[in-house]
Design a protein around this motif. Structure first.
Motif, PDB file in Angstrom:
ATOM      1  N   GLY A  51       8.882  -4.541  -0.156  1.00 37.26           N
ATOM      2  CA  GLY A  51       7.667  -4.189  -1.303  1.00 37.26           C
ATOM      3  C   GLY A  51       8.421  -3.495  -2.369  1.00 37.26           C
ATOM      4  N   ILE A  52       9.545  -3.691  -2.728  1.00 37.31           N
ATOM      5  CA  ILE A  52      10.298  -2.953  -3.822  1.00 37.31           C
ATOM      6  C   ILE A  52      10.182  -3.810  -5.253  1.00 37.31           C
ATOM      7  CG2 ILE A  52      12.447  -1.776  -4.669  1.00 37.31           C
ATOM      8  CD1 ILE A  52      13.050  -1.096  -1.387  1.00 37.31           C
ATOM      9  N   LYS A  53       9.771  -3.463  -5.934  1.00 35.38           N
ATOM     10  CA  LYS A  53       9.976  -4.264  -7.140  1.00 35.38           C
ATOM     11  C   LYS A  53      10.293  -3.282  -8.279  1.00 35.38           C
ATOM     12  CE  LYS A  53       5.644  -6.321  -5.943  1.00 35.38           C
ATOM     13  NZ  LYS A  53       4.499  -5.938  -4.940  1.00 35.38           N
ATOM     14  N   THR A  54      10.538  -3.961  -9.460  1.00 37.53           N
ATOM     15  CA  THR A  54      10.994  -3.207 -10.654  1.00 37.53           C
ATOM     16  C   THR A  54      10.132  -2.036 -10.954  1.00 37.53           C
ATOM     17  OG1 THR A  54      11.782  -5.389 -11.865  1.00 37.53           O
ATOM     18  CG2 THR A  54      11.259  -3.240 -13.352  1.00 37.53           C
ATOM     19  N   GLY A  55      10.770  -0.839 -11.261  1.00 38.00           N
ATOM     20  CA  GLY A  55       9.878   0.337 -11.428  1.00 38.00           C
ATOM     21  C   GLY A  55       9.877   0.887 -10.073  1.00 38.00           C
ATOM     22  N   THR A  56       9.748   0.726  -9.055  1.00 35.27           N
ATOM     23  CA  THR A  56       9.703   1.276  -7.702  1.00 35.27           C
ATOM     24  C   THR A  56      10.400   2.400  -7.798  1.00 35.27           C
ATOM     25  OG1 THR A  56       9.025  -0.575  -6.514  1.00 35.27           O
ATOM     26  CG2 THR A  56       9.724   1.126  -5.114  1.00 35.27           C
ATOM     27  N   LYS A  57      10.193   3.706  -7.524  1.00 37.68           N
ATOM     28  CA  LYS A  57      10.905   5.067  -7.433  1.00 37.68           C
ATOM     29  C   LYS A  57      11.244   4.999  -5.663  1.00 37.68           C
ATOM     30  CE  LYS A  57       9.636   7.063 -11.644  1.00 37.68           C
ATOM     31  NZ  LYS A  57      10.574   6.740 -12.320  1.00 37.68           N
ATOM     32  N   LEU A  58      12.461   5.417  -5.759  1.00 35.49           N
ATOM     33  CA  LEU A  58      12.898   5.572  -4.171  1.00 35.49           C
ATOM     34  C   LEU A  58      13.706   6.943  -4.046  1.00 35.49           C
ATOM     35  CD1 LEU A  58      14.885   2.128  -3.347  1.00 35.49           C
ATOM     36  CD2 LEU A  58      12.523   3.063  -2.740  1.00 35.49           C
ATOM     37  N   ALA A  59      13.224   7.867  -3.004  1.00 34.93           N
ATOM     38  CA  ALA A  59      14.024   9.090  -2.840  1.00 34.93           C
ATOM     39  C   ALA A  59      15.183   8.834  -1.961  1.00 34.93           C
ATOM     40  CB  ALA A  59      12.770  10.113  -2.064  1.00 34.93           C
ATOM     41  N   LEU A  60      16.288   9.367  -2.214  1.00 35.37           N
ATOM     42  CA  LEU A  60      17.515   9.453  -1.549  1.00 35.37           C
ATOM     43  C   LEU A  60      17.548  10.575  -0.398  1.00 35.37           C
ATOM     44  CD1 LEU A  60      20.100   7.988  -0.684  1.00 35.37           C
ATOM     45  CD2 LEU A  60      21.152   9.308  -2.688  1.00 35.37           C
ATOM     46  N   ILE A  61      17.471  10.355   0.833  1.00 35.72           N
ATOM     47  CA  ILE A  61      17.413  11.411   1.741  1.00 35.72           C
ATOM     48  C   ILE A  61      18.666  11.329   2.397  1.00 35.72           C
ATOM     49  CG2 ILE A  61      16.465  12.267   3.921  1.00 35.72           C
ATOM     50  CD1 ILE A  61      14.582  11.845   1.256  1.00 35.72           C
ATOM     51  N   SER A  62      19.433  12.785   2.565  1.00 33.31           N
ATOM     52  CA  SER A  62      20.531  12.854   3.388  1.00 33.31           C
ATOM     53  C   SER A  62      20.605  13.917   4.557  1.00 33.31           C
ATOM     54  CB  SER A  62      21.614  13.476   2.103  1.00 33.31           C
ATOM     55  OG  SER A  62      21.301  14.679   1.734  1.00 33.31           O
ATOM     56  N   TRP A  63      21.415  13.640   5.328  1.00 32.58           N
ATOM     57  CA  TRP A  63      21.645  14.501   6.581  1.00 32.58           C
ATOM     58  C   TRP A  63      22.936  14.783   6.576  1.00 32.58           C
ATOM     59  CZ3 TRP A  63      18.385  10.172   6.571  1.00 32.58           C
ATOM     60  CH2 TRP A  63      17.090  10.395   6.949  1.00 32.58           C
TER      61      TRP A  63
END
Length: 96
Positions: A51-63
């Motif tokens: 459900g990712i569309k133009t303008g969807t914001k994603l958080a990048l999580i790192s370990w």
């Protein structure tokens, strides 16, 4: 026994409650290439499924492991606040 739903659970693209957790099954959806500008493309099938569309914001999580980042995950920013405690806290305290 009925599973109690927390008010901060995330929703899947179809509107149902998201049941993912650190111990759930996972899928390798794609292998991504990083171009010379550091950009990557999420395949259309993955974007549609998530459900990712133009303008969807994603958080990048790192370990981190031994001072280096070993794993990365993308979580929709709108779902992050409700998922932080439930999803990331068990990983942080796993070695305790």
């Amino acid at each position: 026994m009925t599973k109690k739903r927390a008010s901060n659970e995330a929703r899947s693209p179809d509107g149902s409650m998201c049941e993912c957790n650190p111990c759930s099954a996972y899928n390798v959806e794609a292998i991504l290439n990083i171009d010379e500008r550091g950009q990557m493309v999420l395949p259309k099938e993955v974007r549609e499924k998530a459900g990712i569309k133009t303008g969807t914001k994603l958080a990048l999580i790192s370990w981190e492991k031994e001072g280096s980042i070993c794993c990365l995950a993308l979580i929709k920013a709108e779902d992050l606040s409700g998922m932080v405690k439930e999803v990331l806290e068990p990983l942080i305290h796993k070695g305790d």
